[in-house]
Design a protein around this motif. Structure first.
Motif, PDB file in Angstrom:
ATOM      1  N   VAL A 102      15.157  85.549  23.013  1.00  0.00           N
ATOM      2  CA  VAL A 102      15.390  86.565  24.031  1.00  0.00           C
ATOM      3  C   VAL A 102      14.289  87.289  24.892  1.00  0.00           C
ATOM      4  N   ILE A 103      14.884  87.052  26.215  1.00  0.00           N
ATOM      5  CA  ILE A 103      13.768  87.784  27.300  1.00  0.00           C
ATOM      6  C   ILE A 103      15.172  89.148  28.332  1.00  0.00           C
ATOM      7  N   GLU A 104      15.255  90.322  27.999  1.00  0.00           N
ATOM      8  CA  GLU A 104      15.953  91.102  29.157  1.00  0.00           C
ATOM      9  C   GLU A 104      14.998  91.293  30.344  1.00  0.00           C
ATOM     10  N   ARG A 105      15.912  90.419  31.042  1.00  0.00           N
ATOM     11  CA  ARG A 105      15.886  91.109  33.201  1.00  0.00           C
ATOM     12  C   ARG A 105      16.803  91.398  33.186  1.00  0.00           C
ATOM     13  N   TYR A 106      16.845  92.019  34.391  1.00  0.00           N
ATOM     14  CA  TYR A 106      18.038  92.237  35.882  1.00  0.00           C
ATOM     15  C   TYR A 106      19.037  93.196  35.255  1.00  0.00           C
ATOM     16  N   ASN A 107      18.655  93.679  33.580  1.00  0.00           N
ATOM     17  CA  ASN A 107      19.586  93.923  33.336  1.00  0.00           C
ATOM     18  C   ASN A 107      20.767  93.520  32.341  1.00  0.00           C
ATOM     19  N   ILE A 108      20.273  92.041  32.104  1.00  0.00           N
ATOM     20  CA  ILE A 108      20.716  90.950  31.490  1.00  0.00           C
ATOM     21  C   ILE A 108      20.381  90.478  30.077  1.00  0.00           C
ATOM     22  N   VAL A 109      20.609  90.544  29.465  1.00  0.00           N
ATOM     23  CA  VAL A 109      19.999  90.024  28.115  1.00  0.00           C
ATOM     24  C   VAL A 109      20.574  88.269  28.347  1.00  0.00           C
ATOM     25  N   PHE A 110      19.312  87.536  27.656  1.00  0.00           N
ATOM     26  CA  PHE A 110      18.956  86.437  27.995  1.00  0.00           C
ATOM     27  C   PHE A 110      18.552  85.800  26.766  1.00  0.00           C
ATOM     28  N   ALA A 111      19.684  84.486  26.690  1.00  0.00           N
ATOM     29  CA  ALA A 111      18.881  83.647  25.388  1.00  0.00           C
ATOM     30  C   ALA A 111      18.387  82.510  25.234  1.00  0.00           C
ATOM     31  N   PHE A 112      17.820  81.526  24.574  1.00  0.00           N
ATOM     32  CA  PHE A 112      17.233  80.510  24.395  1.00  0.00           C
ATOM     33  C   PHE A 112      18.108  79.536  23.900  1.00  0.00           C
ATOM     34  N   LEU A 113      18.772  78.861  24.593  1.00  0.00           N
ATOM     35  CA  LEU A 113      19.302  77.993  22.966  1.00  0.00           C
ATOM     36  C   LEU A 113      19.523  76.533  23.011  1.00  0.00           C
ATOM     37  N   GLY A 114      18.098  76.869  22.058  1.00  0.00           N
ATOM     38  CA  GLY A 114      17.795  75.335  22.339  1.00  0.00           C
ATOM     39  C   GLY A 114      16.639  75.428  20.632  1.00  0.00           C
ATOM     40  N   ASP A 115      16.379  73.919  20.532  1.00  0.00           N
ATOM     41  CA  ASP A 115      15.091  74.397  19.439  1.00  0.00           C
ATOM     42  C   ASP A 115      13.881  74.241  20.053  1.00  0.00           C
ATOM     43  N   LEU A 116      13.403  73.979  21.154  1.00  0.00           N
ATOM     44  CA  LEU A 116      12.537  73.577  21.999  1.00  0.00           C
ATOM     45  C   LEU A 116      11.414  74.187  21.931  1.00  0.00           C
ATOM     46  N   PRO A 117       9.898  74.106  21.079  1.00  0.00           N
ATOM     47  CA  PRO A 117       9.229  74.514  20.670  1.00  0.00           C
ATOM     48  C   PRO A 117       8.206  75.801  22.450  1.00  0.00           C
ATOM     49  N   GLU A 118       8.028  77.295  22.248  1.00  0.00           N
ATOM     50  CA  GLU A 118       7.499  77.992  23.373  1.00  0.00           C
ATOM     51  C   GLU A 118       6.327  77.043  24.631  1.00  0.00           C
ATOM     52  N   ASP A 119       5.563  76.544  23.787  1.00  0.00           N
ATOM     53  CA  ASP A 119       5.075  75.280  24.808  1.00  0.00           C
ATOM     54  C   ASP A 119       6.346  74.213  26.016  1.00  0.00           C
ATOM     55  N   GLU A 120       6.991  74.535  25.196  1.00  0.00           N
ATOM     56  CA  GLU A 120       7.870  73.694  25.402  1.00  0.00           C
ATOM     57  C   GLU A 120       8.847  73.839  26.589  1.00  0.00           C
ATOM     58  N   ARG A 121       9.109  75.322  26.241  1.00  0.00           N
ATOM     59  CA  ARG A 121      10.831  75.511  27.036  1.00  0.00           C
ATOM     60  C   ARG A 121      10.743  75.831  28.487  1.00  0.00           C
ATOM     61  N   PRO A 122      11.615  75.957  29.216  1.00  0.00           N
ATOM     62  CA  PRO A 122      11.308  76.168  30.774  1.00  0.00           C
ATOM     63  C   PRO A 122      11.432  77.481  30.647  1.00  0.00           C
TER      64      PRO A 122
END
Length: 373
Positions: A102-122
């Motif tokens: 999860v990342i919170e930015r711009y008053n939005i809660v974003f979630a990375f919906l997938g199983d990629l490890p951190e170094d492979e995520r956009p």
């Protein structure tokens, strides 16, 4: 619809007093804050007997409890308490649900919906001017639409529709010399940027935009692009060095036929707070003009091949977007919606989380994906 990208879940202030359920990619998730105020996003299905965690209570120990039998889950998705077993009982290893970065930015809660490890995520798209000096942001606004998110993204990329859909953006094709200039496209990681020059843009209404508004027809440059399947960027420069609007649309595909758009609007002029409502009202007028057209597109979903539509040079950036979607499919990110629908009444699915790369013994099946080519 595609896994392994960042998706908006809810507004940050929607989970300040409790949990929030969100349906994304055809599946349910729950967002909540732990006892330290940190936001989390979990698969919403309790692995005991299928209860909805979003209908449960957030406890002071940082967990959320299923309303059916009280099983408690922490922000990492681990079950920490099973009331029926009594105090200090050993919790089964399989008692866990998927937890997403999860990342919170711009008053939005974003979630990375997938199983990629951190170094492979956009990366989550960064609005560089957000909170920067000389810029003002409108309150993040949610727009609910009753059509597919891909249609929405393509509309925002389309340089030819403004002339006919938005009266303030063109001349409805009345000028005999009307033509769409070539689009300059730059490919980037999991997306593309474009630059579009419009030869003749109408003057802006001085009564609405003030004395600094452009007072005559003239060139207008728009920059924009997309990241992943669901993030749209539009940057409108009504003058060379100022009078800029930068707009960002983070789209949440609820399912194939409904979308929730989280809209962030930035500007470096008309900075007074009392102009926020007017500017957002103007933006929503433009949005509603788009909605009126897109509500009636057929087919409802993007055609499976380009042979089912006639593309012209003005559609080049849309073709690039579809090419990116095909690349995501080849990577194995595309959800097999047909298979999911055929089995969803007997099977509760989950988007696989990064933990599935390291841990075994999961109760919920991973969502079926189209086999990569």
């Amino acid at each position: 619809m595609y896994i392994n990208f960042w998706y908006p879940v809810c507004l940050s202030d929607e989970i300040n007093e409790g949990s929030k359920k969100a349906t994304i990619l055809g599946m349910d998730f729950v967002a909540f804050r732990d006892h330290e105020g940190v936001a989390h996003c979990l698969s919403n299905v309790c692995v005991h007997r299928g209860g909805s965690l979003a209908n449960g209570i957030c406890h002071e120990d940082g967990t959320i409890a299923c309303p059916y039998h009280g099983w408690r889950y922490n922000g990492q998705g681990k079950c920490t308490k099973i009331p029926s077993l009594g105090p200090d009982a050993k919790i089964p290893n399989r008692a866990k649900v998927d937890s997403y970065p999860v990342i919170e930015r711009y008053n939005i809660v974003f979630a990375f919906l997938g199983d990629l490890p951190e170094d492979e995520r956009p990366s989550l798209y960064e609005i560089e001017e957000y909170e920067a000096e000389g810029w003002r942001a409108n309150q993040t606004t949610i727009i609910d639409i009753d059509y597919n998110y891909e249609r929405s993204i393509e509309n925002g990329l389309d340089p030819a529709h403004n002339e006919f859909v938005h009266p303030t953006h063109g001349f409805s094709g009345a000028r005999n010399d009307y033509k769409v200039n070539p689009t300059k496209i730059t490919k980037v990681d999991r997306g593309a940027d474009f630059e579009q020059l419009f030869d003749a843009a109408p003057p802006l209404d001085e009564e609405t935009y003030g004395e600094t508004a452009r007072k005559s027809d003239g060139e207008l440059t728009v920059w924009g692009g997309y990241r992943g399947p669901n993030t749209l960027i539009t940057q409108i420069h009504t003058k060379k060095d100022s009078n800029w609007f930068h707009q960002y649309f983070f789209e949440q595909p609820i399912n194939e036929f409904k979308t929730k758009i989280f809209f962030v609007n930035m500007r470096n002029w008309l900075m007074e707070e009392n102009l926020d409502e007017m500017i957002m009202g103007r933006n929503m007028e433009v949005v509603n003009q788009d909605i009126e057209v897109l509500d009636n597109l057929r087919p409802v979903l993007t055609p499976p091949t380009l042979t089912k539509e006639i593309f012209v040079p003005a559609d080049l950036i849309i073709g690039e977007y579809r090419s990116s979607l095909e690349d995501f499919t080849k990577k194995g990110y595309k959800i097999d919606v047909k298979k999911m629908k055929e089995t969803q009444h007997q099977t509760a699915y989950a988007i696989p989380s990064p933990a599935r790369r390291k841990e075994k013994s999961w109760v919920l099946d991973p969502v079926p994906l189209v086999k990569s080519k």
